[in-house]
Design a protein around this motif. Structure first.
Motif, PDB file in Angstrom:
ATOM      1  N   LEU A 394     -46.303 -37.485  23.181  1.00 47.20           N
ATOM      2  CA  LEU A 394     -45.509 -36.287  23.406  1.00 47.20           C
ATOM      3  C   LEU A 394     -44.598 -35.888  22.172  1.00 47.20           C
ATOM      4  O   LEU A 394     -44.752 -34.790  21.870  1.00 47.20           O
ATOM      5  N   MET A 395     -44.115 -36.986  21.628  1.00 46.63           N
ATOM      6  CA  MET A 395     -43.361 -36.676  20.388  1.00 46.63           C
ATOM      7  C   MET A 395     -44.113 -35.999  19.234  1.00 46.63           C
ATOM      8  O   MET A 395     -43.880 -35.192  18.531  1.00 46.63           O
ATOM      9  N   ILE A 396     -45.575 -36.653  19.012  1.00 46.74           N
ATOM     10  CA  ILE A 396     -46.427 -36.359  18.038  1.00 46.74           C
ATOM     11  C   ILE A 396     -46.877 -34.765  18.400  1.00 46.74           C
ATOM     12  O   ILE A 396     -46.941 -34.075  17.387  1.00 46.74           O
ATOM     13  N   THR A 397     -46.941 -34.410  19.614  1.00 44.93           N
ATOM     14  CA  THR A 397     -47.497 -33.054  19.767  1.00 44.93           C
ATOM     15  C   THR A 397     -45.900 -32.068  19.316  1.00 44.93           C
ATOM     16  O   THR A 397     -46.471 -30.991  18.695  1.00 44.93           O
ATOM     17  N   VAL A 398     -44.813 -32.455  19.619  1.00 43.67           N
ATOM     18  CA  VAL A 398     -43.585 -31.792  19.201  1.00 43.67           C
ATOM     19  C   VAL A 398     -43.533 -31.748  17.784  1.00 43.67           C
ATOM     20  O   VAL A 398     -43.189 -30.573  17.250  1.00 43.67           O
ATOM     21  N   ALA A 399     -43.669 -32.884  17.100  1.00 37.23           N
ATOM     22  CA  ALA A 399     -43.606 -32.755  15.684  1.00 37.23           C
ATOM     23  C   ALA A 399     -44.857 -32.039  14.840  1.00 37.23           C
ATOM     24  O   ALA A 399     -44.577 -31.417  13.855  1.00 37.23           O
ATOM     25  N   ILE A 400     -45.848 -31.808  15.612  1.00 35.20           N
ATOM     26  CA  ILE A 400     -47.067 -30.856  14.981  1.00 35.20           C
ATOM     27  C   ILE A 400     -46.655 -29.596  15.335  1.00 35.20           C
ATOM     28  O   ILE A 400     -47.046 -28.353  14.394  1.00 35.20           O
ATOM     29  N   TRP A 401     -46.291 -29.276  16.514  1.00 36.09           N
ATOM     30  CA  TRP A 401     -46.032 -27.702  17.018  1.00 36.09           C
ATOM     31  C   TRP A 401     -45.038 -27.199  16.295  1.00 36.09           C
ATOM     32  O   TRP A 401     -45.072 -25.974  15.994  1.00 36.09           O
ATOM     33  N   LEU A 402     -43.887 -27.864  16.155  1.00 38.51           N
ATOM     34  CA  LEU A 402     -42.732 -27.067  15.394  1.00 38.51           C
ATOM     35  C   LEU A 402     -43.007 -26.336  14.308  1.00 38.51           C
ATOM     36  O   LEU A 402     -42.570 -25.281  14.051  1.00 38.51           O
ATOM     37  N   PRO A 403     -43.413 -27.171  13.315  1.00 42.10           N
ATOM     38  CA  PRO A 403     -43.756 -26.296  12.212  1.00 42.10           C
ATOM     39  C   PRO A 403     -44.884 -25.119  12.175  1.00 42.10           C
ATOM     40  O   PRO A 403     -44.773 -24.337  11.435  1.00 42.10           O
ATOM     41  N   LEU A 404     -45.923 -25.470  13.100  1.00 43.58           N
ATOM     42  CA  LEU A 404     -47.058 -24.577  13.154  1.00 43.58           C
ATOM     43  C   LEU A 404     -46.419 -23.457  13.822  1.00 43.58           C
ATOM     44  O   LEU A 404     -46.894 -22.091  13.447  1.00 43.58           O
ATOM     45  N   ALA A 486     -44.250 -28.342  26.218  1.00 48.98           N
ATOM     46  CA  ALA A 486     -43.225 -27.972  27.090  1.00 48.98           C
ATOM     47  C   ALA A 486     -41.648 -28.072  26.387  1.00 48.98           C
ATOM     48  O   ALA A 486     -40.826 -27.405  26.440  1.00 48.98           O
ATOM     49  N   GLU A 487     -41.701 -29.368  25.829  1.00 49.60           N
ATOM     50  CA  GLU A 487     -40.323 -29.699  25.133  1.00 49.60           C
ATOM     51  C   GLU A 487     -40.333 -29.036  23.792  1.00 49.60           C
ATOM     52  O   GLU A 487     -38.819 -28.553  23.523  1.00 49.60           O
ATOM     53  N   ALA A 488     -41.313 -28.747  23.097  1.00 53.53           N
ATOM     54  CA  ALA A 488     -41.021 -27.943  21.814  1.00 53.53           C
ATOM     55  C   ALA A 488     -40.495 -26.623  22.178  1.00 53.53           C
ATOM     56  O   ALA A 488     -39.920 -26.076  21.271  1.00 53.53           O
ATOM     57  N   PHE A 489     -40.893 -26.142  23.341  1.00 48.87           N
ATOM     58  CA  PHE A 489     -40.506 -24.676  23.703  1.00 48.87           C
ATOM     59  C   PHE A 489     -38.938 -24.986  24.476  1.00 48.87           C
ATOM     60  O   PHE A 489     -38.171 -23.937  24.047  1.00 48.87           O
ATOM     61  N   MET A 490     -39.088 -25.681  25.326  1.00 54.23           N
ATOM     62  CA  MET A 490     -37.773 -25.657  26.182  1.00 54.23           C
ATOM     63  C   MET A 490     -36.685 -26.277  25.872  1.00 54.23           C
ATOM     64  O   MET A 490     -35.592 -25.843  25.403  1.00 54.23           O
ATOM     65  N   SER A 491     -36.678 -27.581  25.192  1.00 57.17           N
ATOM     66  CA  SER A 491     -35.610 -28.364  24.484  1.00 57.17           C
ATOM     67  C   SER A 491     -35.061 -27.889  23.602  1.00 57.17           C
ATOM     68  O   SER A 491     -33.848 -27.807  23.505  1.00 57.17           O
ATOM     69  N   VAL A 492     -35.916 -27.468  22.432  1.00 56.25           N
ATOM     70  CA  VAL A 492     -35.275 -26.914  21.064  1.00 56.25           C
ATOM     71  C   VAL A 492     -34.582 -25.592  21.300  1.00 56.25           C
ATOM     72  O   VAL A 492     -33.397 -25.332  20.943  1.00 56.25           O
TER      73      VAL A 492
END
Length: 605
Positions: A394-404, A486-492
């Motif tokens: 889950l965290m890897i997905t967040v780390a990849i998606w945010l800069p993308l 979902a976390e990359a969009f919602m939590s940030v």
């Protein structure tokens, strides 16, 4: 991750910052001590403290569920409920920590005290693993599993209590304390604040990834005593680093309770509830802003008009020579009223976040039990991924998606919407809820597949957990990746949303509201699990959530959560349509209509 900082350059945010700067420049006096902002010079202490504090706390809490079931011999349901209640309590405690920080102690003293409390809590939990008398005997050494004694549980709860005290102050104050080190009245200071937000989320993600891999592996495969000793040592190092920079920090003094103004508005509006607002012209409502206020001046909004009565001036209301109300419990300014309106508008959005986080809670707890009875080997090797480490995907997905998202997706949205932020914060949050629904549906499908293979093609038996399914644990990655999106969009977006929408003097409280959403979801998840467990245990189809998941229907439980999230998405869309962002005034048509209505009433028409 620049989108966090860049989206803060919207027209509303810039206008607000300019107003704060203008007020500060006009209200400053020569006898005020000059603040020496050191900015990035103190970041090695603050970010270093942040990294080791997160490594220490997450390194213990991320695998605590497995620790309770394997070392303390607790049942799955009992251990899950303990974790959910503990997480809920620590997150709700951030309100108390933020209040004490803003009102009495300031962020520096609060962080210093709570960092030491966290270290002591981790040390106590480590001792429960290192000393045999502080935990029950291992199940494999006895024919029957012996649970913990009352004394052993009391000692463990003492450690958890100290961690709760630590989290209460660290979580809401960390971000704000780092931002305090930059001068908000200079361009370089503003850029520094934005960059610090990026570093904060980056270090948080990295700390979680390291904790969920290296530290969890040591705990699960080497030794619990060593694996829990490492986080305690890291927390001690975090405390040392924090205090080394003490002489260089900007230590903002507490400005008094920000809740007093909120209570005053509610009390005064209640006192004047019988007055007819239509008899008073809108421009005549009391409007006063202290010259040294850190809060930006807010325009009038048409919502929650019953609160406007708090600003109605009656013949009994008196003013001080400086223009302020002589009795703030009898007359409030429209500025105070609008600040309360900001908070009330946020609450419906916050309720939606509680329902959303229920999905993340399942991916952090129940998925661990799924992984324990899945094939966790990588390929044909004998290396097995620790069950608690699957959350790292889950965290890897967040780390990849945010800069993308920052470099590719947001520029596209900027062209389409002609906004600096691309899509709005509420649109990002709604997208996160949508991905959470997909994540739960995929989770149900994968669990159905895992259970079928466990019943038809088992690999072996996991002690007290049941038959191990031949399904590869890698099948759990898609649901975790979707939850990561979902976390990359919602939590940030949530953190940024609360930070912008709260009054400036309540930034610590804004940070605590995010964690309170987590708290509510933890309690709600506990309620859901307990309710489903009790109801289905008496049904003809059998218990959906038994100790052995192969005998249950976890997939049906996931479908229930997916249905709840569908309803939540509809509720969120309604709230988003109604919501007005802070600093956005009522339309000219509304104000003109309101003024004309007041004039007609005053003239007896």
């Amino acid at each position: 991750m620049h989108h966090i900082g860049e989206s803060m350059t919207s027209r509303e945010a810039v206008d607000n910052e300019q107003e704060i700067l203008l007020k500060n420049e006009n209200s400053g006096t020569d006898d005020e001590p000059k603040i020496n902002y050191r900015g990035w010079k103190v970041m090695p202490f603050i970010i270093g403290n942040e990294i080791f504090e997160k490594l220490g706390a997450i390194g213990t809490l991320s695998n605590l569920l497995v620790y309770l079931t394997t070392v303390f011999n607790l049942e799955n349901i009992t251990a899950t409920n303990i974790i959910n209640i503990f997480n809920g309590s620590t997150n709700f405690a951030t309100i108390i920590g933020a209040f004490c920080s803003d009102t009495y102690f300031g962020r520096y003293k609060t962080l210093g005290f709570c960092t030491v409390a966290s270290f002591l809590g981790l040390l106590v939990i480590q001792l429960t693993a290192a000393i045999e008398k502080l935990h029950p005997p291992h199940c494999e050494e006895n024919t029957t599993c012996k649970g913990p004694t009352e004394g052993q549980m009391t000692f463990l709860k003492t450690g958890l209590g100290l961690l709760l005290i630590g989290a209460a102050g660290i979580r809401p104050c960390n971000l704000a304390f780092g931002a305090d080190q930059f001068n908000p009245n200079t361009d370089s200071g503003k850029k520094g604040i934005n960059s610090f937000f990026n570093w904060y989320f980056f270090t948080f993600t990295i700390a979680q990834m390291i904790s969920l891999t290296i530290i969890v592996y040591i705990q699960s495969n080497v030794s619990w005593a060593v694996g829990l000793g490492i986080p305690a040592a890291l927390m001690l190092l975090s405390s040392v680093i924090f205090f080394l920079g003490s002489n260089m920090y900007v230590k903002v003094k507490p400005s008094g309770s920000p809740l007093t103004s909120i209570v005053q508005v509610i009390v005064v509006a209640a006192k004047k509830r019988k007055l007819k607002l239509s008899e008073y012209l809108y421009p005549s409502l009391f409007n006063y802003l202290p010259p040294k206020s850190v809060n930006s001046k807010l325009p009038y909004t048409y919502q929650f008009r019953f609160l406007d009565k708090a600003a109605i001036m009656t013949p009994q209301d008196q003013l001080n020579p400086n223009g302020s109300a002589a009795d703030p419990w009898s007359l409030c300014s429209m500025q105070q009223v609008e600040e309360v309106k900001c908070l009330l508008r946020v609450l419906p959005i916050w309720v939606s976040s509680i329902l959303y986080f229920v999905v993340i809670v399942q991916q952090h707890t129940v998925v661990v039990f799924q992984a324990l009875i899945s094939d966790r080997r990588i390929g044909s090797s004998n290396f097995m991924i620790p069950a608690a480490s699957y959350y790292v995907f889950l965290m890897i997905t967040v780390a990849i998606w945010l800069p993308l998202y920052d470099r590719k997706v947001m520029p596209l949205f900027q062209k389409l919407t002609r906004r600096d932020s691309g899509i709005t914060l509420l649109q990002r949050m709604g997208t996160g809820i949508f991905f959470s629904i997909i994540s739960m549906l995929v989770s149900a499908k994968v669990e159905r597949h895992r259970r079928n293979l466990a019943l038809t093609e088992p690999l072996g038996i996991e002690t007290r957990k049941g038959v191990i399914s031949s399904m590869s644990g890698m099948w759990l990655i898609p649901q975790l990746a979707l939850a990561g999106l979902a976390e990359a969009f919602m939590s940030v977006a949530q953190v940024e949303f609360y930070y912008k929408q709260f009054p400036e003097n309540m930034r610590s409280m804004a940070g605590s509201l995010y964690y309170c959403g987590h708290a509510g979801s933890s309690y709600l998840s506990t309620l859901l699990i307990s309710t489903v467990h009790q109801i289905t245990a008496r049904s003809a189809t059998g218990n959906w959530l038994p100790e052995d998941l192969n005998k249950g229907r976890l997939d049906n439980f996931y479908c229930i959560i997916a249905a709840i999230e569908v309803v939540n998405l509809g509720y969120f869309l309604i709230c988003s349509q109604w919501y007005r962002y802070k600093g956005t005034d009522s339309s000219s048509t509304e104000l003109e209509k309101l003024t004309q209505q007041s004039e007609r009433t005053a003239n007896g028409v």
